[in-house]
Design an enzyme around this catalytic site. Structure first.
Site, PDB file in Angstrom:
ATOM      1  N   GLU A  13       0.834  -1.210   0.000  1.00 31.23           N
ATOM      2  CA  GLU A  13       0.000   0.000   0.000  1.00 31.23           C
ATOM      3  C   GLU A  13       0.863   1.253   0.000  1.00 31.23           C
ATOM      4  O   GLU A  13       1.752   1.403   0.853  1.00 31.23           O
ATOM      5  CB  GLU A  13      -0.912  -0.013   1.228  1.00 31.23           C
ATOM      6  CG  GLU A  13      -1.895   1.143   1.241  1.00 31.23           C
ATOM      7  CD  GLU A  13      -2.852   1.095   2.430  1.00 31.23           C
ATOM      8  OE1 GLU A  13      -3.201  -0.013   2.890  1.00 31.23           O
ATOM      9  OE2 GLU A  13      -3.241   2.175   2.886  1.00 31.23           O
ATOM     10  N   HIS A  48      -2.009  10.418  -0.461  1.00 31.05           N
ATOM     11  CA  HIS A  48      -2.274   9.060  -0.918  1.00 31.05           C
ATOM     12  C   HIS A  48      -2.338   9.000  -2.439  1.00 31.05           C
ATOM     13  O   HIS A  48      -1.733   8.130  -3.074  1.00 31.05           O
ATOM     14  CB  HIS A  48      -3.614   8.621  -0.332  1.00 31.05           C
ATOM     15  CG  HIS A  48      -3.660   7.179  -0.005  1.00 31.05           C
ATOM     16  ND1 HIS A  48      -4.029   6.242  -0.924  1.00 31.05           N
ATOM     17  CD2 HIS A  48      -3.372   6.515   1.134  1.00 31.05           C
ATOM     18  CE1 HIS A  48      -3.977   5.058  -0.359  1.00 31.05           C
ATOM     19  NE2 HIS A  48      -3.579   5.189   0.889  1.00 31.05           N
ATOM     20  N   ASP A  63       3.972 -14.334  11.356  1.00 34.35           N
ATOM     21  CA  ASP A  63       2.635 -14.655  10.867  1.00 34.35           C
ATOM     22  C   ASP A  63       1.675 -13.484  11.141  1.00 34.35           C
ATOM     23  O   ASP A  63       1.206 -13.311  12.278  1.00 34.35           O
ATOM     24  CB  ASP A  63       2.179 -15.936  11.588  1.00 34.35           C
ATOM     25  CG  ASP A  63       0.772 -16.362  11.234  1.00 34.35           C
ATOM     26  OD1 ASP A  63       0.034 -15.578  10.619  1.00 34.35           O
ATOM     27  OD2 ASP A  63       0.407 -17.492  11.596  1.00 34.35           O
ATOM     28  N   LYS A  82      -6.810  -0.612  11.718  1.00 29.69           N
ATOM     29  CA  LYS A  82      -6.259  -1.078  10.432  1.00 29.69           C
ATOM     30  C   LYS A  82      -4.982  -0.286  10.132  1.00 29.69           C
ATOM     31  O   LYS A  82      -3.985  -0.822   9.673  1.00 29.69           O
ATOM     32  CB  LYS A  82      -7.310  -0.896   9.330  1.00 29.69           C
ATOM     33  CG  LYS A  82      -6.962  -1.551   8.010  1.00 29.69           C
ATOM     34  CD  LYS A  82      -6.156  -0.658   7.082  1.00 29.69           C
ATOM     35  CE  LYS A  82      -5.908  -1.328   5.746  1.00 29.69           C
ATOM     36  NZ  LYS A  82      -5.051  -0.535   4.865  1.00 29.69           N
TER      37      LYS A  82
HETATM   38  C1  MEV Z   1      -5.351   3.364   5.334  1.00 30.97           C
HETATM   39  O1  MEV Z   1      -4.733   2.155   4.957  1.00 30.97           O
HETATM   40  C2  MEV Z   1      -5.270   3.540   6.838  1.00 30.97           C
HETATM   41  C3  MEV Z   1      -6.062   4.723   7.399  1.00 30.97           C
HETATM   42  O2  MEV Z   1      -7.411   4.662   6.950  1.00 30.97           O
HETATM   43  C4  MEV Z   1      -5.983   4.628   8.893  1.00 30.97           C
HETATM   44  C5  MEV Z   1      -6.872   5.595   9.632  1.00 30.97           C
HETATM   45  O3  MEV Z   1      -7.914   6.005   9.101  1.00 30.97           O
HETATM   46  O4  MEV Z   1      -6.557   5.874  10.804  1.00 30.97           O
HETATM   47  C6  MEV Z   1      -5.502   6.034   6.899  1.00 30.97           C
END
Ligand code: MEV
Length: 435
Positions: A86, A392, A295, A279
């Site tokens: 990513e 991004h 893992d 995430k």
């Molecule tokens: C993207 O991979 C992760 C984010 O969405 C984490 C977040 O929103 O805190 C940018």
């Protein structure tokens, strides 16, 4: 693509035969076979090793291996390897690393290293018989597992405790052997599962004797738990609130800290936000976990279970902005190893561990958790200021240009062109058509 029919005995085929069968499903089967082959390693013994990690292997799947330079953890500098596809993740961690390096760096402390596993079984007889015999049972379990535990004991680890847990309030006749382990520098999954299966075999025999030949005891399963709340690490950063000045355009340090605090609180109360917040943490943790041959599925399963340990799924970080300081912390269970498994077999996992100075499992827990906090700090910082899309999409521009087959020259010019423009698939396509 041809119609897919059932294939018999696929696992018995050689790699080439498997490749040819799969390639035959494509219109251009020669091209498909060549595409699979072009990702094979030129060193055939290494290639064989990759193939043997898993089953039915027909090629290798590449992912970027990046570095977050100069990350300061407990006053030691690391150049952190990260494997992730990513865009923006390595960049976010690098920015955080740079920001915190001049503010004391990241701090880390391992809170425990205990791993867990269970033998799940039914006992269809008087519970007292089982509990009264348990001290003796425990001694037998430990004794009969000695051939498996001797080596780990030499390294300072082994079985730490075995408890008999009555679970009959949940499921009729259901009990557990709840076992805790110290697996030293290894993640220990094989060690734990082997011990548990040995306990199950011993228990099965004892069960028969205890119930005078009746089959009162039935083993259901024996397996480690990926939930390891007592194998946990805490990492944090802290600075004076004024040191946050300038982090958000038009915001002073206090305004930034307050908005940051709110963003973290939202993740604590709203599971929708918490999942995304976490995430982002695992973007960092997983990338280090993969780079070091650990893992990541186990790590994620554990972290998300921990995120719900208070009864509601919540963000894993906490912030404190009282007393004129900004303190941001992440506490997370992380069961990883630096010996055994892929850590010594995958050449790049080995490379990563060497790059990190051959850390102990505990040190690697600290490093991986720091990557999580660094990524999360970077994400929240962007979210509460300029948003994540500008950065991004700029990173994503490269992917789009590659996908559209842009030349190196076109890529260079596109980067300049899009510096002050919104990047979208359509905009990039139009740009390429016009240029
Ligand atoms: C993207 O991979 C992760 C984010 O969405 C984490 C977040 O929103 O805190 C940018």
């Amino acid at each position: 693509m041809a119609n897919k029919s059932m294939v018999i005995g696929f696992s018995k085929l050689t790699r080439e035969q498997k490749r040819d069968f799969i390639a035959s499903l494509f219109d251009n089967h020669k091209g498909a076979a060549a595409q699979l082959d072009c990702f094979l390693h030129s060193d055939t013994s290494l290639q064989k090793r990759f193939e043997e990690f898993s089953e039915n292997t027909i090629s290798n799947y590449f992912l970027p291996y990046g570095i977050v330079p100069n990350i300061l953890i407990n006053e030691e500098i690391f150049h952190l390897p990260m494997v992730i596809e990513e865009s923006s993740v390595v960049a976010a961690a690098s920015n955080s690393a740079k920001f915190w390096a001049s503010r004391g760096g990241f701090h880390a402390e391992v809170l425990g290293i205990t791993k867990m596993g269970h033998v799940h079984f039914l006992w269809n007889d008087d519970p007292e018989v089982l509990f009264n015999a348990f001290d003796e049972i425990k001694d037998r379990l430990i004794l009969e597992a000695k051939p498996l535990t001797a080596n780990m004991e030499k390294r300072g680890g082994g079985i730490m405790n075995i408890e008999l847990v009555d679970m009959t309030h949940e499921i009729a006749h259901y009990y557990q052997l709840k076992v805790s382990f110290d697996t030293c520098d290894s993640m220990g999954a094989n060690f734990i599962n082997s011990c548990l299966e040995s306990f199950a075999a011993t228990l099965d025999g004892i069960g028969k004797a205890l119930s005078h030949g009746k089959d009162s005891l039935q083993i259901i399963m024996s397996i480690l738990s990926n939930y390891t709340p007592e194998c946990r690490v805490k990492v944090w950063v802290e600075c004076l609130i004024e040191e946050l000045d300038g982090l958000g355009e038009g915001m002073n340090g206090l305004e930034f800290a307050k908005k940051f605090e709110l963003a973290v609180k939202i993740a604590q109360i709203d599971p929708y936000r918490a999942a995304t917040h976490n995430k982002g943490i695992y973007n960092g943790i997983d990338a280090v976990v993969i780079a070091t041959g650990n893992d990541f599925r186990a790590i994620e399963a554990c972290g998300h279970t921990w995120a719900a340990h208070n009864g509601r799924y919540s963000g894993l970080t906490t912030v404190d902005i009282s007393k004129g300081k900004f303190c941001y912390a992440l506490e997370v269970p992380l069961s990883i190893g630096t010996v055994g498994g892929l850590t010594s077999l995958h050449p790049l996992a080995r490379f990563s561990l060497e790059l990190l100075g051959e850390p102990s499992a505990e040190k690697l827990m600290e490093i991986a958790a720091v990557a999580g906090l660094a990524n999360n700090f970077g994400a929240i910082r962007s979210l509460i200021t300029k948003g994540i899309q500008s950065g991004h999409m700029k990173m994503h521009l490269q992917n789009m240009l590659n996908f559209m087959g842009a030349t190196d020259e076109e890529k260079k010019r596109a980067e300049v062109w899009f510096k002050d423009k919104t990047v979208s698939y359509k905009a990039v396509q139009e740009y390429l058509q016009k240029s």
